[in-house]
Design an enzyme around this catalytic site. Structure first.
Site, PDB file in Angstrom:
ATOM      1  N   ARG A   8      25.308 -48.326  43.629  1.00 12.96           N
ATOM      2  CA  ARG A   8      25.011 -47.839  44.995  1.00 12.96           C
ATOM      3  C   ARG A   8      23.507 -47.643  45.192  1.00 12.96           C
ATOM      4  O   ARG A   8      23.060 -46.655  45.796  1.00 12.96           O
ATOM      5  CB  ARG A   8      25.753 -46.525  45.301  1.00 12.96           C
ATOM      6  CG  ARG A   8      27.215 -46.587  45.102  1.00 12.96           C
ATOM      7  CD  ARG A   8      27.935 -47.488  46.106  1.00 12.96           C
ATOM      8  NE  ARG A   8      29.293 -47.668  45.673  1.00 12.96           N
ATOM      9  CZ  ARG A   8      29.680 -48.673  44.864  1.00 12.96           C
ATOM     10  NH1 ARG A   8      28.833 -49.607  44.470  1.00 12.96           N
ATOM     11  NH2 ARG A   8      30.937 -48.773  44.480  1.00 12.96           N
ATOM     12  N   SER A  66      33.913 -42.587  49.886  1.00  8.19           N
ATOM     13  CA  SER A  66      33.551 -41.634  48.834  1.00  8.19           C
ATOM     14  C   SER A  66      32.374 -40.784  49.284  1.00  8.19           C
ATOM     15  O   SER A  66      31.332 -41.312  49.669  1.00  8.19           O
ATOM     16  CB  SER A  66      33.150 -42.365  47.558  1.00  8.19           C
ATOM     17  OG  SER A  66      34.258 -43.080  47.074  1.00  8.19           O
ATOM     18  N   GLU A 106      26.952 -39.825  48.034  1.00  6.70           N
ATOM     19  CA  GLU A 106      26.889 -41.264  48.320  1.00  6.70           C
ATOM     20  C   GLU A 106      26.671 -41.435  49.825  1.00  6.70           C
ATOM     21  O   GLU A 106      25.920 -42.285  50.275  1.00  6.70           O
ATOM     22  CB  GLU A 106      28.201 -41.936  47.886  1.00  6.70           C
ATOM     23  CG  GLU A 106      28.220 -43.427  48.149  1.00  6.70           C
ATOM     24  CD  GLU A 106      29.349 -44.142  47.433  1.00  6.70           C
ATOM     25  OE1 GLU A 106      29.680 -43.781  46.287  1.00  6.70           O
ATOM     26  OE2 GLU A 106      29.909 -45.076  48.040  1.00  6.70           O
TER      27      GLU A 106
HETATM   28  C1  FAD Z   1      37.400 -45.856  54.443  1.00  5.23           C
HETATM   29  C2  FAD Z   1      36.099 -46.217  53.786  1.00  5.23           C
HETATM   30  C3  FAD Z   1      36.107 -46.841  52.564  1.00  5.23           C
HETATM   31  C4  FAD Z   1      34.906 -47.180  51.933  1.00  5.23           C
HETATM   32  N1  FAD Z   1      34.953 -47.804  50.726  1.00  5.23           N
HETATM   33  C5  FAD Z   1      33.800 -48.142  50.108  1.00  5.23           C
HETATM   34  C6  FAD Z   1      33.815 -48.818  48.848  1.00  5.23           C
HETATM   35  O1  FAD Z   1      34.859 -49.122  48.290  1.00  5.23           O
HETATM   36  N2  FAD Z   1      32.628 -49.126  48.268  1.00  5.23           N
HETATM   37  C7  FAD Z   1      31.443 -48.815  48.862  1.00  5.23           C
HETATM   38  O2  FAD Z   1      30.393 -49.138  48.298  1.00  5.23           O
HETATM   39  N3  FAD Z   1      31.390 -48.184  50.067  1.00  5.23           N
HETATM   40  C8  FAD Z   1      32.533 -47.850  50.702  1.00  5.23           C
HETATM   41  N4  FAD Z   1      32.489 -47.200  51.903  1.00  5.23           N
HETATM   42  C9  FAD Z   1      31.190 -46.822  52.476  1.00  5.23           C
HETATM   43  C10 FAD Z   1      30.607 -47.857  53.458  1.00  5.23           C
HETATM   44  O3  FAD Z   1      31.604 -48.669  53.990  1.00  5.23           O
HETATM   45  C11 FAD Z   1      29.547 -48.746  52.842  1.00  5.23           C
HETATM   46  O4  FAD Z   1      28.509 -48.018  52.246  1.00  5.23           O
HETATM   47  C12 FAD Z   1      28.943 -49.690  53.887  1.00  5.23           C
HETATM   48  O5  FAD Z   1      28.232 -50.663  53.198  1.00  5.23           O
HETATM   49  C13 FAD Z   1      28.043 -49.029  54.925  1.00  5.23           C
HETATM   50  O6  FAD Z   1      27.754 -50.002  55.929  1.00  5.23           O
HETATM   51  P1  FAD Z   1      27.391 -49.581  57.415  1.00  5.23           P
HETATM   52  O7  FAD Z   1      27.009 -50.784  58.162  1.00  5.23           O
HETATM   53  O8  FAD Z   1      28.488 -48.782  58.009  1.00  5.23           O
HETATM   54  O9  FAD Z   1      26.113 -48.695  57.149  1.00  5.23           O
HETATM   55  P2  FAD Z   1      25.796 -47.233  57.750  1.00  5.23           P
HETATM   56  O10 FAD Z   1      26.814 -46.283  57.271  1.00  5.23           O
HETATM   57  O11 FAD Z   1      25.580 -47.318  59.203  1.00  5.23           O
HETATM   58  O12 FAD Z   1      24.418 -46.922  57.020  1.00  5.23           O
HETATM   59  C14 FAD Z   1      24.396 -46.652  55.624  1.00  5.23           C
HETATM   60  C15 FAD Z   1      22.933 -46.755  55.159  1.00  5.23           C
HETATM   61  O13 FAD Z   1      22.531 -48.108  55.275  1.00  5.23           O
HETATM   62  C16 FAD Z   1      21.351 -48.193  56.093  1.00  5.23           C
HETATM   63  N5  FAD Z   1      21.466 -49.425  56.863  1.00  5.23           N
HETATM   64  C17 FAD Z   1      22.452 -49.801  57.726  1.00  5.23           C
HETATM   65  N6  FAD Z   1      22.213 -51.028  58.213  1.00  5.23           N
HETATM   66  C18 FAD Z   1      21.053 -51.445  57.639  1.00  5.23           C
HETATM   67  C19 FAD Z   1      20.262 -52.624  57.734  1.00  5.23           C
HETATM   68  N7  FAD Z   1      20.586 -53.662  58.524  1.00  5.23           N
HETATM   69  N8  FAD Z   1      19.119 -52.684  57.013  1.00  5.23           N
HETATM   70  C20 FAD Z   1      18.721 -51.669  56.208  1.00  5.23           C
HETATM   71  N9  FAD Z   1      19.429 -50.524  56.081  1.00  5.23           N
HETATM   72  C21 FAD Z   1      20.581 -50.416  56.784  1.00  5.23           C
HETATM   73  C22 FAD Z   1      21.375 -46.941  56.967  1.00  5.23           C
HETATM   74  O14 FAD Z   1      20.059 -46.582  57.344  1.00  5.23           O
HETATM   75  C23 FAD Z   1      21.975 -45.921  56.007  1.00  5.23           C
HETATM   76  O15 FAD Z   1      20.986 -45.393  55.188  1.00  5.23           O
HETATM   77  C24 FAD Z   1      33.668 -46.866  52.555  1.00  5.23           C
HETATM   78  C25 FAD Z   1      33.676 -46.247  53.811  1.00  5.23           C
HETATM   79  C26 FAD Z   1      34.880 -45.920  54.417  1.00  5.23           C
HETATM   80  C27 FAD Z   1      34.856 -45.270  55.773  1.00  5.23           C
END
Ligand code: FAD
Length: 320
Positions: free
Chosen positions: A188, A238, A308
């Protein structure tokens, strides 16, 4: 308690954003509908830029007016505090959405994917074309940009495993491409993307695979996850990273916090590393549960839990 925020966008600056972005700039925009948790206060301005020129304009303007820039994806790993986000909030989830095949060679396909592309949609796209390598991401929500920032992954792999090239837009210095050997990915965590940079696109090397077998594996993983994870209420997945040698969920469970509620938030009874928005929670309810879990786990096991989930925004309850 009323929650007040004071926008840093003056009327004249507002006009400039309107002229440049039209309805792609939204002022005092509530962020709760834009993030998975469904909590959090407003963004001073939420902008959906389409190009790097527009990103440059935002960078220059933010520097001139001393405004912070925050990037959000779909907020599936983001907890926005109740005071909202001051300055400029950028989302590219509706704009940087191209997926292009660049090259096919020796059973491998090089694919360029915009940072705003939805991960499950990208996985489906690849499975339909028999392009393997992304099955590890089955069930992980959010955008590709957010996924790379977090080096999102599962026990089956992570984005760092298949990434070959990346274009980052730095709000200070502009756009630049990075080759695979310049980038380092850990649990991560990655080496180059900071809150000052935005993932514009990423390239992946995907290998020829059998679409029917891949689809079956995706379905199996999604079923496996649904059996363990509480997916019927909003969460950010998580809450804590697994500390070396421990499962964060087990630690929270062992201190007896499964099912603990504050306001509308609850530590899941099914999986203690998930904090759920069960009933109109405030961000502060979730943050209070996070703090209780950290304190209890540290006092019983001497283990420091690290979030996380990324916490952003202003705390309206903080003493000024
Ligand atoms: C039900 C559920 C299950 C999940 N399971 C997992 C799993 O199995 N494994 C896992 O790793 N994660 C998991 N996650 C967490 C999440 O889905 C991931 O971390 C995902 O990659 C976040 O993407 P996002 O676009 O929603 O980013 P956001 O939540 O909007 O942002 C997260 C971070 O990324 C940054 N960010 C967003 N977009 C960009 C970009 N284009 N450039 C630079 N920085 C950026 C933001 O500034 C922030 O710091 C889960 C979440 C949920 C709700």
């Amino acid at each position: 308690m009323s929650i007040a925020s004071s926008s840093k966008i003056s009327p004249s600056l507002r006009k400039q954003f309107c002229e440049r972005f039209g309805d792609r700039a939204r002022f005092d925009e509530p962020l709760a509908p834009h993030v998975a948790y469904g909590v959090g206060g407003p963004a001073d301005v939420l902008v959906f830029p389409k190009t790097e020129d527009e990103l440059s304009w935002i960078s220059t303007t933010a520097r001139e007016y001393a405004l912070a820039i925050t990037t959000i994806g779909t907020g599936t790993n983001l907890l926005v505090r109740d005071g909202g986000i001051r300055g400029v909030t950028i989302s590219i989830r509706e704009t940087f959405r191209d997926v292009q095949i660049l090259e096919k060679k020796n059973g491998h396909t090089l694919v360029r994917c915009g940072g705003g592309v939805d991960k499950p949609a990208f996985l489906n796209w690849a499975v339909e074309r028999g392009l393997g390598g992304l099955v590890f991401s089955a069930g992980v929500p959010g955008t590709i940009g957010g996924g790379i920032f977090m080096n999102a992954g599962t026990k089956y792999g992570c984005y760092g495993d298949i990434l070959t090239r990346l274009r980052l837009f730095d709000f200070e210095t502009g756009g630049r491409e990075y080759g695979r050997n310049e980038l380092h990915f850990g649990y991560r965590h990655q080496s180059h993307i900071t809150p000052r940079t935005l993932v514009a696109w990423a390239e992946f090397s995907l290998e020829d695979s059998n679409p029917v077998e891949m689809r079956a594996e995706v379905d199996r993983i999604i079923e496996e996850r649904a059996a363990k994870q509480p997916l019927d209420f909003p969460s950010c997945g998580s809450t804590f990273k697994n500390p070396e040698g421990f499962s964060a969920g087990r630690l929270v469970e062992k201190v007896g916090l499964k099912g603990r509620s504050i306001g509308g938030a609850q530590i899941s009874t099914k999986h203690a590393n998930f904090i759920l928005n069960k009933n109109h929670a405030r961000a502060s309810d979730i943050l209070d549960l996070i703090q209780i879990a950290k304190t209890e786990v540290y006092s019983k096991f001497g283990v420091q839990l690290e979030c996380e989930v990324v916490v952003v925004g202003e705390d309206p309850y903080a003493q000024k």
